[in-house]
Design an enzyme around this catalytic site. Structure first.
Site, PDB file in Angstrom:
ATOM      1  N   SER A 208       0.846  -1.185   0.000  1.00 46.53           N
ATOM      2  CA  SER A 208       0.000   0.000   0.000  1.00 46.53           C
ATOM      3  C   SER A 208       0.881   1.235   0.000  1.00 46.53           C
ATOM      4  CB  SER A 208      -0.921   0.013   1.216  1.00 46.53           C
ATOM      5  OG  SER A 208      -0.261   0.635   2.297  1.00 46.53           O
ATOM      6  N   LYS A 209       0.241   2.380  -0.186  1.00 46.56           N
ATOM      7  CA  LYS A 209       1.036   3.603  -0.283  1.00 46.56           C
ATOM      8  C   LYS A 209       1.728   3.955   1.024  1.00 46.56           C
ATOM      9  CE  LYS A 209      -3.066   6.532   0.258  1.00 46.56           C
ATOM     10  NZ  LYS A 209      -4.226   5.728  -0.145  1.00 46.56           N
ATOM     11  N   ARG A 210       1.301   3.305   2.092  1.00 45.39           N
ATOM     12  CA  ARG A 210       1.952   3.569   3.371  1.00 45.39           C
ATOM     13  C   ARG A 210       3.201   2.722   3.579  1.00 45.39           C
ATOM     14  NH1 ARG A 210      -3.214   3.818   3.820  1.00 45.39           N
ATOM     15  NH2 ARG A 210      -3.346   1.579   4.084  1.00 45.39           N
TER      16      ARG A 210
END
Ligand code: GLU
Length: 438
Positions: A208-210
């Site tokens: 994910s973008k995290r």
């Protein structure tokens, strides 16, 4: 066969994720491989979340990666506008078509699409036959008048004459809604190719973008070479038959094809990316490497280096090029070239100074260096060797202490290259200072 038309259809959310970059890349590669057209379409119907700044993140990242689009914002083209926020009249026209065909009804202010309820079968270019049946009518236009993703996505694919929909596997479950809509419009289905997910480096689940290392801009900021990232990304889910890895882009374009994309998920591997980047860095021509290094030092505000004489900066960088794994190592790796109060590694000092009489060795070497030829690595090597031989010692006995005095550490480029680039004056001044303090 009609010309291939593919599209990359990001929603501007402020992030350009590795997964988005890979989807863009696979579309771009397929267009380039087939002599087709690569369209950039901005899916910005979610007005609150989208800003111009977010759009720039997309444009900048694609441009940095070299994924030029043939049609889209800035590029123009015959099927525009290419931002969904500017296509309201087209959506109204297509909504009217469905209404005229009796395929819609209103409930609580929203417009619903009447599904056929027939099994929706696609022959996915990656996953093979996929069948799914929609069971419920779905909203195509919200009560606030905004059309929803499924509807605008399909209308755009029809009106932009998209022949191949290459996108993340997370959209596979949407496809039956989309094919329902295509059929309701009497439009031919595109070829679908759903790309496997990218799994996070450690543990289960989708990246994910995290997750660390997930954003393209991060690599740009860290001085990665875009072609290294592109080469790495193309191997996330695709591989040529002979399992080649490092390939120039022309070769990737030539060999890339949809059947070569794996069905299994790909795992993100930051080490592999760093290694790929290193192999690309090693072979960069001097000018490009130096320019890349300069950009990085500027970005990091290392003024001691950026203010240095350009020829000296260049010599330092070229000396370091074969020794580093990434541009971001350069400031620490080269610190002593640019400042006099460079850090001294206490552990190295204790170790080096514990052996024999290092001060005496350094004094002898300094004497020899006053007349040595600093323009040649070989001459400097001869000087060190001769000094060592005179005292029945080895090259290493001299180089360790000399390196400590001149650079404060035991890692770095070869001592002769380091001496040559630093020059006689700096080297002797540092040795003297070191002897005075020791
Ligand atoms: N805007 C969608 C996304 O960001 C694109 C879906 C598609 O490619 O059809 O995932």
């Amino acid at each position: 066969m009609p010309q291939v038309r593919v599209r990359f259809a990001p929603s501007p959310t402020g992030f350009f994720h590795i997964g988005s970059a890979r989807t863009a890349l696979f579309n771009w590669l397929y267009a380039r491989h087939t002599g087709g057209v690569f369209v950039l379409r901005i899916e910005d119907t979610d007005k609150e979340r989208n800003t111009e700044e977010f759009l720039n993140v997309i444009y900048d990242s694609l441009t940095w990666l070299g994924l030029n689009w043939d049609e889209g914002p800035k590029a123009g083209g015959g099927f525009g506008p290419y931002r969904q926020s500017e296509r309201a009249p087209i959506y109204r026209e297509y909504l009217a078509k469905l209404q005229a065909a009796g395929r819609t009804y209103e409930k609580d202010g929203a417009v619903y699409f009447k599904i056929s309820g027939e099994p929706q079968v696609i022959d996915d270019a990656i996953r093979g036959r996929v069948e799914r049946t929609e069971e419920k009518d779905f909203v195509i236009c919200r009560s606030d008048g905004n059309p929803v993703f499924h509807f605008v996505n399909v209308v755009d694919d029809i009106t932009m004459q998209i022949t191949h929909v290459i996108r993340g596997e997370d959209h596979l479950s949407n496809t039956s809604k989309h094919t329902e809509l295509f059929k309701a419009f009497g439009a031919p289905l595109p070829v679908y190719a759903h790309i496997p997910l990218i799994l996070k480096q450690n543990g289960p689940g989708k990246m994910s973008k995290r997750d660390q290392g997930a954003l393209v801009e991060e690599y740009q900021r860290r001085g990665f070479l875009p072609e290294a990232l592109v080469n790495f990304l193309c191997l996330l889910g695709w591989s040529p038959k002979d399992d080649s890895e490092k390939m120039p882009i022309a070769e990737i374009i030539r060999r890339f094809d949809l059947p070569g994309i794996n069905q299994t998920n790909a795992r993100f591997d930051e080490k592999k990316l760093a290694h790929m980047n290193m192999t690309y860095l090693l072979e960069q021509p001097a000018d490009r490497f130096v320019a890349l290094a300069r950009d990085y030092f500027q970005g990091q505000n290392v003024t001691a280096a950026t203010a240095a004489d350009p020829a000296y900066f260049r010599a330092v960088m070229l000396l370091s090029q074969p020794k580093i794994k990434g541009v971001e190592e350069l400031p620490a790796y080269t610190v002593y070239f640019f400042i006099e109060d460079f850090p001294v590694d206490a552990r190295v000092r204790d170790k080096v100074m514990a052996k024999g009489d290092p001060q005496a060795r350094l004094r002898e070497l300094a004497a020899a260096l006053t007349t040595a030829d600093f323009s040649s690595d070989t001459a400097l090597e001869e000087t060190i060797k001769a000094t060592a031989a005179k005292n029945g010692l080895g090259f290493g006995d001299y180089q360790a202490v000399a390196r400590l005095a001149v650079s404060g550490t035991n890692v770095g480029p070869g001592i002769t290259g380091m001496f040559r680039v630093l020059g006689r004056e700096r080297v002797l001044r540092r040795i003297e200072r070191f002897l005075g303090a020791a």
